[in-house]
Design an enzyme around this catalytic site. Structure first.
Site, PDB file in Angstrom:
ATOM      1  N   CYS A  56       0.752  -1.272   0.000  1.00 36.12           N
ATOM      2  CA  CYS A  56       0.037   0.014  -0.192  1.00 36.12           C
ATOM      3  C   CYS A  56       0.929   1.218  -0.121  1.00 36.12           C
ATOM      4  CB  CYS A  56      -0.711  -0.052   1.205  1.00 36.12           C
ATOM      5  SG  CYS A  56      -2.079   1.359   1.374  1.00 36.12           S
ATOM      6  N   CYS A  60       0.263   4.699   7.039  1.00 34.78           N
ATOM      7  CA  CYS A  60      -0.570   4.637   8.241  1.00 34.78           C
ATOM      8  C   CYS A  60       0.387   3.851   9.416  1.00 34.78           C
ATOM      9  CB  CYS A  60      -1.794   3.940   8.159  1.00 34.78           C
ATOM     10  SG  CYS A  60      -2.723   4.633   6.815  1.00 34.78           S
ATOM     11  N   CYS A  63       0.187   0.216  10.418  1.00 36.87           N
ATOM     12  CA  CYS A  63      -0.142  -0.897   9.458  1.00 36.87           C
ATOM     13  C   CYS A  63       0.730  -1.827   8.878  1.00 36.87           C
ATOM     14  CB  CYS A  63      -1.018  -0.041   8.140  1.00 36.87           C
ATOM     15  SG  CYS A  63      -1.847  -1.221   7.277  1.00 36.87           S
ATOM     16  N   CYS A 100     -17.138  -8.745   5.678  1.00 32.72           N
ATOM     17  CA  CYS A 100     -16.391  -7.591   5.257  1.00 32.72           C
ATOM     18  C   CYS A 100     -15.273  -7.720   4.225  1.00 32.72           C
ATOM     19  CB  CYS A 100     -15.989  -6.828   6.492  1.00 32.72           C
ATOM     20  SG  CYS A 100     -17.421  -6.770   7.677  1.00 32.72           S
ATOM     21  N   CYS A 131     -19.710  -5.546   3.330  1.00 32.43           N
ATOM     22  CA  CYS A 131     -19.296  -4.476   3.834  1.00 32.43           C
ATOM     23  C   CYS A 131     -17.968  -4.441   3.126  1.00 32.43           C
ATOM     24  CB  CYS A 131     -18.932  -4.471   5.415  1.00 32.43           C
ATOM     25  SG  CYS A 131     -18.050  -3.037   6.003  1.00 32.43           S
ATOM     26  N   CYS A 191     -19.619   2.779   8.536  1.00 32.96           N
ATOM     27  CA  CYS A 191     -19.131   2.073   9.573  1.00 32.96           C
ATOM     28  C   CYS A 191     -17.756   3.060   9.680  1.00 32.96           C
ATOM     29  CB  CYS A 191     -18.622   0.682   9.202  1.00 32.96           C
ATOM     30  SG  CYS A 191     -17.500  -0.039  10.188  1.00 32.96           S
ATOM     31  N   ARG A 263     -18.593  -1.860  17.873  1.00 36.06           N
ATOM     32  CA  ARG A 263     -18.009  -3.227  17.469  1.00 36.06           C
ATOM     33  C   ARG A 263     -16.703  -3.136  17.967  1.00 36.06           C
ATOM     34  NH1 ARG A 263     -18.486  -6.483  13.059  1.00 36.06           N
ATOM     35  NH2 ARG A 263     -20.110  -4.911  12.296  1.00 36.06           N
TER      36      ARG A 263
HETATM   37  N1  SAM Z   1      -7.051   0.516   3.050  1.00 37.11           N
HETATM   38  C1  SAM Z   1      -8.040   0.807   3.476  1.00 37.11           C
HETATM   39  C2  SAM Z   1      -8.074   2.018   4.433  1.00 37.11           C
HETATM   40  O1  SAM Z   1      -7.140   2.228   4.960  1.00 37.11           O
HETATM   41  O2  SAM Z   1      -9.086   2.772   4.461  1.00 37.11           O
HETATM   42  C3  SAM Z   1      -8.886  -0.148   4.084  1.00 37.11           C
HETATM   43  C4  SAM Z   1      -8.206  -1.250   5.077  1.00 37.11           C
HETATM   44  S1  SAM Z   1      -7.484  -0.582   6.613  1.00 37.11           S
HETATM   45  C5  SAM Z   1      -6.480  -2.089   7.266  1.00 37.11           C
HETATM   46  C6  SAM Z   1      -8.800  -0.378   7.744  1.00 37.11           C
HETATM   47  C7  SAM Z   1      -8.737  -0.058   9.177  1.00 37.11           C
HETATM   48  O3  SAM Z   1      -8.140  -0.982   9.865  1.00 37.11           O
HETATM   49  C8  SAM Z   1      -7.670   1.298   9.541  1.00 37.11           C
HETATM   50  O4  SAM Z   1      -8.175   2.256   9.058  1.00 37.11           O
HETATM   51  C9  SAM Z   1      -7.506   0.879  10.926  1.00 37.11           C
HETATM   52  O5  SAM Z   1      -8.233   1.708  11.714  1.00 37.11           O
HETATM   53  C10 SAM Z   1      -7.559  -0.543  11.049  1.00 37.11           C
HETATM   54  N2  SAM Z   1      -6.392  -1.114  11.336  1.00 37.11           N
HETATM   55  C11 SAM Z   1      -5.307  -1.363  10.559  1.00 37.11           C
HETATM   56  N3  SAM Z   1      -4.228  -1.964  10.875  1.00 37.11           N
HETATM   57  C12 SAM Z   1      -4.508  -2.231  12.669  1.00 37.11           C
HETATM   58  C13 SAM Z   1      -3.848  -2.442  13.429  1.00 37.11           C
HETATM   59  N4  SAM Z   1      -2.530  -2.792  13.560  1.00 37.11           N
HETATM   60  N5  SAM Z   1      -4.265  -2.299  14.773  1.00 37.11           N
HETATM   61  C14 SAM Z   1      -5.666  -1.858  14.916  1.00 37.11           C
HETATM   62  N6  SAM Z   1      -6.340  -1.243  13.934  1.00 37.11           N
HETATM   63  C15 SAM Z   1      -5.823  -1.307  12.592  1.00 37.11           C
HETATM   64 FE1  SF4 Z   2      -2.944   1.279   3.339  1.00 39.85          FE
HETATM   65 FE2  SF4 Z   2      -3.032   0.136   5.799  1.00 39.85          FE
HETATM   66 FE3  SF4 Z   2      -3.360   2.526   5.480  1.00 39.85          FE
HETATM   67 FE4  SF4 Z   2      -5.215   1.041   4.599  1.00 39.85          FE
HETATM   68  S1  SF4 Z   2      -4.523   1.281   6.590  1.00 39.85           S
HETATM   69  S2  SF4 Z   2      -4.345   3.018   3.804  1.00 39.85           S
HETATM   70  S3  SF4 Z   2      -4.020  -0.555   3.956  1.00 39.85           S
HETATM   71  S4  SF4 Z   2      -1.414   1.627   4.950  1.00 39.85           S
END
Ligand code: SAM
Ligand code: SF4
Ligand code: DTB
Length: 337
Positions: A56, A60, A63, A100, A131, A191, A263
């Protein structure tokens, strides 16, 4: 029965005041509100699948899927439709009423969106709710998903506007609000929630909840994630959140958004049975069920089933949308009586 007033004008001090209440007072208040709107012994369960994993472009800080961090994750291209439908069928057989699908994209291309729509169509034919969480959506993409019959779109605010820059730099908090607006305007259920345990303050938690609660309409579903610490990400090694502070935040989410499904999301594998029980008492009433979240392990299904049994919780093929309709009807007949 007196109805709680649904508010969209919460102030930060007011929310901080709720977070600071004596624990028993806070939980009593949250559970009282919960009972006005929901069956307190019923939880909704959804299953989660990563349909496109890793590489990606976003940064973030929590992530595993960001290309900016070396997390040792195995990457996967967008999965074939039949493989996704098979996974949905298996989740349905285990009792999940909603499926989802998440993709590691900043935003979907129009071509990829059409592939995902094929998945949505096939999963709806199984009688499940759908979802998606695919990143940012344009107005026309949100409308296209609505036409295709998508039930929910997940897009989290993640944290407070004030702390946001410590977590993500490749897109803004306002970008997130804009996607939520597109989803809401298209008529898809929203959501949206966030992550606790990234080193944010209590004021940040209050501020994130205020952003969610002061949206023109509350999200139908509010995921509260506890950070899953992934080695290689900037958030690895942060001090974990105090479990009771997590429970307090769930309780305040319930109080601020009385009709939303709150949730328990990421981080349940690290939560004790007792912490789960307190979260349910605080008003959490939905969760992700199944061995995997997107790229990390979830709480084990057998353990969840045993816990539901010990707590007398039911989840039989419960359909949130039907339940919401029933609530509306019930409210209608109460108003007429
Ligand atoms: N890439 C898309 C986005 O970021 O909008 C969708 C997938 S992203 C993995 C969805 C959500 O999962 C993130 O916004 C975050 O809130 C949650 N998430 C991701 N990694 C996480 C982690 N290590 N611990 C807790 N929540 C996490
Ligand atoms: Fe990419 Fe992870 Fe951020 Fe979603 S949460 S945009 S998968 S880096
Ligand atoms: C949400 O709020 N939590 C889920 C879902 N929305 C898509 C994702 C949790 C991801 C946890 C880390 C992982 O497994 O990669």
């Amino acid at each position: 029965m007196s109805e709680t007033i649904i508010r969209h004008d919460w102030g930060i001090e007011e929310i901080e005041g709720l977070l600071a209440l004596p624990f028993n007072d806070l939980l009593f208040r949250a559970q009282t509100i919960h009972r006005e709107h929901f069956d307190p012994n019923q939880v909704q369960i959804s299953s989660l699948l990563s349909i496109k994993t890793g590489r990606c472009s976003e940064d973030c800080g929590y992530c595993s899927q960001s290309a900016k961090y070396d997390t040792g994750l195995e990457k996967e291209r967008l999965l074939p439709v039949d493989e996704v439908v098979e996974a949905a069928q298996a989740a349905k057989e285990k009792g999940a009423s909603r499926f989802c699908m998440g993709a590691a994209w900043r935003n979907p291309s129009d071509t990829n969106l059409e592939r995902v729509i094929e998945m949505v169509t096939a999963i709806r034919e199984l009688g499940m709710e759908t979802c998606l969480t695919l990143g940012m959506l344009s107005e026309h993409q949100a409308r296209r998903l609505k036409e295709a019959g998508l039930d929910y779109y997940n897009h989290n605010l993640d944290t407070s506007p004030e702390f946001y820059g410590e977590v993500i730099t490749t897109r803004t908090f306002e970008d997130r609000l804009e996607t939520l607006e597109h989803v809401r305007n298209a008529g898809i259920n929203v959501c949206s929630g966030g992550i606790l345990g990234m080193g944010e303050s209590r004021r940040d938690r209050a501020s994130m909840l205020r952003e969610l609660a002061n949206l023109p309409r509350h999200p139908e579903s509010v995921p509260i994630n506890m950070l899953v610490q992934v080695e290689g990400t900037p958030m690895f090694g942060k001090d974990p959140i105090d479990p009771l502070e997590f429970v307090r935040t769930v309780a305040v989410a319930r109080i601020l958004m009385p009709r939303s499904w709150v949730r328990l999301s990421a981080g349940r594998a690290e939560m004790s049975d007792e912490m789960h029980a307190l979260c349910f008492l605080a008003g959490a009433n939905s969760l992700f069920y199944g061995e995997r979240l997107l790229t990390t392990d979830n709480a084990e299904s057998d353990r969840d089933l045993q816990l539901f049994d010990r707590l007398g919780l039911t989840f039989e093929q419960h359909n949130e949308l039907q339940a919401t309709e029933k609530q509306c009807k019930r409210r209608g007949s109460e108003a007429a009586a």
